[in-house]
Design a protein around this motif. Sequence first.
Motif, PDB file in Angstrom:
ATOM      1  N   PRO A 162      19.186  -0.133 -32.242  1.00 17.74           N
ATOM      2  CA  PRO A 162      20.229  -0.722 -33.084  1.00 17.74           C
ATOM      3  C   PRO A 162      20.646   0.148 -34.272  1.00 17.74           C
ATOM      4  O   PRO A 162      21.480  -0.273 -35.067  1.00 17.74           O
ATOM      5  N   MET A 163      20.066   1.343 -34.401  1.00 19.05           N
ATOM      6  CA  MET A 163      20.507   2.323 -35.411  1.00 19.05           C
ATOM      7  C   MET A 163      20.593   3.670 -34.702  1.00 19.05           C
ATOM      8  O   MET A 163      19.848   4.594 -35.002  1.00 19.05           O
ATOM      9  N   CYS A 164      21.519   3.769 -33.752  1.00 18.17           N
ATOM     10  CA  CYS A 164      21.430   4.814 -32.723  1.00 18.17           C
ATOM     11  C   CYS A 164      21.856   6.199 -33.183  1.00 18.17           C
ATOM     12  O   CYS A 164      21.564   7.181 -32.504  1.00 18.17           O
ATOM     13  N   GLY A 165      22.550   6.323 -34.340  1.00 13.57           N
ATOM     14  CA  GLY A 165      22.972   7.652 -34.762  1.00 13.57           C
ATOM     15  C   GLY A 165      23.795   8.330 -33.684  1.00 13.57           C
ATOM     16  O   GLY A 165      24.821   7.814 -33.241  1.00 13.57           O
ATOM     17  N   SER A 166      23.338   9.487 -33.202  1.00 16.11           N
ATOM     18  CA  SER A 166      24.069  10.190 -32.148  1.00 16.11           C
ATOM     19  C   SER A 166      23.608   9.798 -30.747  1.00 16.11           C
ATOM     20  O   SER A 166      23.998  10.422 -29.766  1.00 16.11           O
ATOM     21  N   GLY A 167      22.744   8.772 -30.651  1.00 15.34           N
ATOM     22  CA  GLY A 167      22.418   8.190 -29.348  1.00 15.34           C
ATOM     23  C   GLY A 167      21.198   8.759 -28.649  1.00 15.34           C
ATOM     24  O   GLY A 167      20.996   8.509 -27.464  1.00 15.34           O
ATOM     25  N   THR A 168      20.348   9.478 -29.386  1.00 13.28           N
ATOM     26  CA  THR A 168      19.275  10.242 -28.738  1.00 13.28           C
ATOM     27  C   THR A 168      18.334   9.375 -27.914  1.00 13.28           C
ATOM     28  O   THR A 168      18.067   9.673 -26.744  1.00 13.28           O
ATOM     29  N   ARG A 194      19.831  12.751  -8.007  1.00 15.37           N
ATOM     30  CA  ARG A 194      20.039  11.679  -8.986  1.00 15.37           C
ATOM     31  C   ARG A 194      19.794  10.341  -8.284  1.00 15.37           C
ATOM     32  O   ARG A 194      20.268  10.122  -7.175  1.00 15.37           O
ATOM     33  N   ARG A 195      19.058   9.473  -8.932  1.00 18.08           N
ATOM     34  CA  ARG A 195      18.803   8.165  -8.320  1.00 18.08           C
ATOM     35  C   ARG A 195      19.601   7.082  -9.057  1.00 18.08           C
ATOM     36  O   ARG A 195      19.988   7.260 -10.208  1.00 18.08           O
ATOM     37  N   ASP A 196      19.814   5.986  -8.368  1.00 16.95           N
ATOM     38  CA  ASP A 196      20.489   4.847  -8.993  1.00 16.95           C
ATOM     39  C   ASP A 196      19.463   4.008  -9.754  1.00 16.95           C
ATOM     40  O   ASP A 196      18.276   4.032  -9.440  1.00 16.95           O
ATOM     41  N   THR A 197      19.933   3.270 -10.729  1.00 20.99           N
ATOM     42  CA  THR A 197      19.045   2.359 -11.461  1.00 20.99           C
ATOM     43  C   THR A 197      19.827   1.113 -11.847  1.00 20.99           C
ATOM     44  O   THR A 197      20.996   1.214 -12.252  1.00 20.99           O
ATOM     45  N   PRO A 198      19.228  -0.059 -11.741  1.00 15.25           N
ATOM     46  CA  PRO A 198      19.901  -1.282 -12.194  1.00 15.25           C
ATOM     47  C   PRO A 198      19.770  -1.476 -13.705  1.00 15.25           C
ATOM     48  O   PRO A 198      20.429  -2.347 -14.282  1.00 15.25           O
ATOM     49  N   THR A 199      18.919  -0.660 -14.345  1.00 16.59           N
ATOM     50  CA  THR A 199      18.630  -0.845 -15.772  1.00 16.59           C
ATOM     51  C   THR A 199      19.808  -0.364 -16.623  1.00 16.59           C
ATOM     52  O   THR A 199      20.472   0.608 -16.275  1.00 16.59           O
ATOM     53  N   ARG A 200      20.024  -1.054 -17.736  1.00 16.12           N
ATOM     54  CA  ARG A 200      21.082  -0.660 -18.667  1.00 16.12           C
ATOM     55  C   ARG A 200      20.474  -0.365 -20.031  1.00 16.12           C
ATOM     56  O   ARG A 200      19.420  -0.884 -20.391  1.00 16.12           O
ATOM     57  N   PHE A 201      21.183   0.489 -20.786  1.00 15.41           N
ATOM     58  CA  PHE A 201      20.657   0.971 -22.059  1.00 15.41           C
ATOM     59  C   PHE A 201      21.715   0.749 -23.144  1.00 15.41           C
ATOM     60  O   PHE A 201      22.908   0.924 -22.904  1.00 15.41           O
ATOM     61  N   PHE A 202      21.251   0.368 -24.340  1.00 14.01           N
ATOM     62  CA  PHE A 202      22.166  -0.111 -25.372  1.00 14.01           C
ATOM     63  C   PHE A 202      21.888   0.561 -26.713  1.00 14.01           C
ATOM     64  O   PHE A 202      20.734   0.698 -27.121  1.00 14.01           O
ATOM     65  N   GLY A 203      22.957   0.935 -27.394  1.00 13.46           N
ATOM     66  CA  GLY A 203      22.851   1.451 -28.749  1.00 13.46           C
ATOM     67  C   GLY A 203      23.898   0.809 -29.626  1.00 13.46           C
ATOM     68  O   GLY A 203      24.972   0.424 -29.156  1.00 13.46           O
ATOM     69  N   SER A 204      23.594   0.680 -30.898  1.00  8.66           N
ATOM     70  CA  SER A 204      24.600   0.212 -31.862  1.00  8.66           C
ATOM     71  C   SER A 204      24.341   0.899 -33.195  1.00  8.66           C
ATOM     72  O   SER A 204      23.248   1.419 -33.448  1.00  8.66           O
ATOM     73  N   VAL A 233      28.993   5.772 -33.431  1.00  4.93           N
ATOM     74  CA  VAL A 233      29.171   5.145 -32.113  1.00  4.93           C
ATOM     75  C   VAL A 233      30.088   5.995 -31.234  1.00  4.93           C
ATOM     76  O   VAL A 233      29.808   6.194 -30.040  1.00  4.93           O
ATOM     77  N   ARG A 234      31.180   6.508 -31.812  1.00 10.52           N
ATOM     78  CA  ARG A 234      32.063   7.411 -31.046  1.00 10.52           C
ATOM     79  C   ARG A 234      31.292   8.642 -30.566  1.00 10.52           C
ATOM     80  O   ARG A 234      31.429   9.088 -29.422  1.00 10.52           O
ATOM     81  N   MET A 235      30.473   9.188 -31.476  1.00  7.07           N
ATOM     82  CA  MET A 235      29.647  10.352 -31.174  1.00  7.07           C
ATOM     83  C   MET A 235      28.702  10.054 -30.011  1.00  7.07           C
ATOM     84  O   MET A 235      28.567  10.843 -29.067  1.00  7.07           O
ATOM     85  N   SER A 236      28.034   8.907 -30.075  1.00  7.66           N
ATOM     86  CA  SER A 236      27.074   8.532 -29.035  1.00  7.66           C
ATOM     87  C   SER A 236      27.751   8.385 -27.682  1.00  7.66           C
ATOM     88  O   SER A 236      27.232   8.840 -26.663  1.00  7.66           O
ATOM     89  N   ARG A 237      28.914   7.743 -27.670  1.00  7.27           N
ATOM     90  CA  ARG A 237      29.639   7.572 -26.404  1.00  7.27           C
ATOM     91  C   ARG A 237      30.010   8.921 -25.796  1.00  7.27           C
ATOM     92  O   ARG A 237      29.856   9.137 -24.589  1.00  7.27           O
ATOM     93  N   GLY A 264      26.260  12.558 -18.608  1.00  9.60           N
ATOM     94  CA  GLY A 264      26.385  11.924 -17.295  1.00  9.60           C
ATOM     95  C   GLY A 264      25.718  10.568 -17.205  1.00  9.60           C
ATOM     96  O   GLY A 264      25.394  10.106 -16.115  1.00  9.60           O
ATOM     97  N   VAL A 265      25.529   9.897 -18.364  1.00  9.03           N
ATOM     98  CA  VAL A 265      24.863   8.591 -18.349  1.00  9.03           C
ATOM     99  C   VAL A 265      25.758   7.487 -18.920  1.00  9.03           C
ATOM    100  O   VAL A 265      25.295   6.371 -19.157  1.00  9.03           O
ATOM    101  N   GLY A 266      27.026   7.801 -19.125  1.00 10.78           N
ATOM    102  CA  GLY A 266      27.925   6.850 -19.762  1.00 10.78           C
ATOM    103  C   GLY A 266      28.072   5.531 -19.018  1.00 10.78           C
ATOM    104  O   GLY A 266      28.366   4.500 -19.625  1.00 10.78           O
ATOM    105  N   GLN A 267      27.839   5.565 -17.695  1.00  8.41           N
ATOM    106  CA  GLN A 267      28.035   4.337 -16.919  1.00  8.41           C
ATOM    107  C   GLN A 267      26.887   3.344 -17.097  1.00  8.41           C
ATOM    108  O   GLN A 267      27.041   2.171 -16.762  1.00  8.41           O
ATOM    109  N   ILE A 268      25.725   3.790 -17.607  1.00  5.46           N
ATOM    110  CA  ILE A 268      24.607   2.845 -17.806  1.00  5.46           C
ATOM    111  C   ILE A 268      24.196   2.729 -19.272  1.00  5.46           C
ATOM    112  O   ILE A 268      23.279   1.984 -19.598  1.00  5.46           O
ATOM    113  N   ALA A 269      24.876   3.474 -20.162  1.00  2.00           N
ATOM    114  CA  ALA A 269      24.553   3.422 -21.592  1.00  2.00           C
ATOM    115  C   ALA A 269      25.791   2.968 -22.350  1.00  2.00           C
ATOM    116  O   ALA A 269      26.847   3.595 -22.247  1.00  2.00           O
TER     117      ALA A 269
END
Length: 367
Positions: free
Chosen positions: A192-198, A239-249, A256-260, A267-272
């Motif tokens: 919840p304090m993701c900065g640049s999304g590391t 690369r494998r598929d995963t049902p898991t999702r990852f969240f930052g704010s 947030v723009r930087m993290s996106r 290459g992880v934008g679809q699950i983060a």
Amino acid sequence: MSDTEFDIFLVATPGLEAPLAAEAAALGWHGVIQPGGVTIRGTWPDVWRANLMLRGATRVLARIGGFRAMHLAQLDKRARKFPWADLLRPDVPVKVETVCRASKIYHAGAATQRIERAISEELGAPIAADAPVTLKARIEDDLVTFSIDTTGGSLHKRGHKEAVAKAPLRETMAAMFLAEMGFDGSQTVLDPMCGSGTFVIEAAEIALGLVAGRSRGFAFQKLANHDPATIARLVSATRRDTPTRFFGSDRDPGAVRMSRANADRAGVGQIASFDVGQIADLQRPDCPRGIVILNPPYGTRIGNKGPLFGLHAQMGEVFRTRFHGWRIGIVTSEAGLAKATGLPWQAPGPIVAHGGLKVRLWQTGPL
């Protein structure tokens, strides 16, 4: 290529040697923990794989040989006979760094000059301060040991992050803190304090099975034994598929723009996913319980810590009331701030060096 094994030293962030050894073991290496890193045995393909695959190492040093030398003339003579051409290329500049300890040769500068001259005159390779290949010479108890830095730029530079926030946590540290919380790619991770999304990007890459060093170059690519075909095979791990999702704010829309943007490049934008938001407004995502991990501000001067106690107390209240069953991890240099959350902390992790500060991971069991 010789299949003779030699020592390979995996440099760790001080304080994170143990999780690095565990990561190396998971990849099939038996590591011996030493101050500042982990020693494994292997061949050159192990060196390449370590650079590409390890998420917790900051660099990989290959111990290529050595000899005894009691004085500079002996060092000069034996350095000229060393088989430099097996690994160094005459068209690639080299830099030499020397450390002397408890030896008759005690002047590191003079020793460096002799080794540089041997390489330039016997092999023909130029010597340069900004060379892409660094040879490290250690003279201890009159034993000269040569290692090559096979990495180049630190391994925390994954090669796909252009934008970074203030006081960013290095990717290598984020990966090891995630490992210390038991993350294996299957749990949801929220920062919840993701900065640049590391934290979020690192977790998503692990879940997708992406090779850590897939987007960057290495010093070993400038050595005489570089094998591009083998490297290409290692990089193209499926690369494998995963049902898991990852969240930052983050409360900062720029972060947030930087993290996106960083997530898309990785290459992880679809699950983060990343959203603008204050910690007070944080809601549990609609997904299985997982891990909340963050690197909140901890203030470097006494004068600016006051408001941070209130922020940490608020954080603790949000986590307690809205994240039942989740595990919480906070990286901080201040035990008082961690305790201000009122969360049921386990014993804190080891002290870790981070940008001149000493931080620790504080974690809870499921709330």
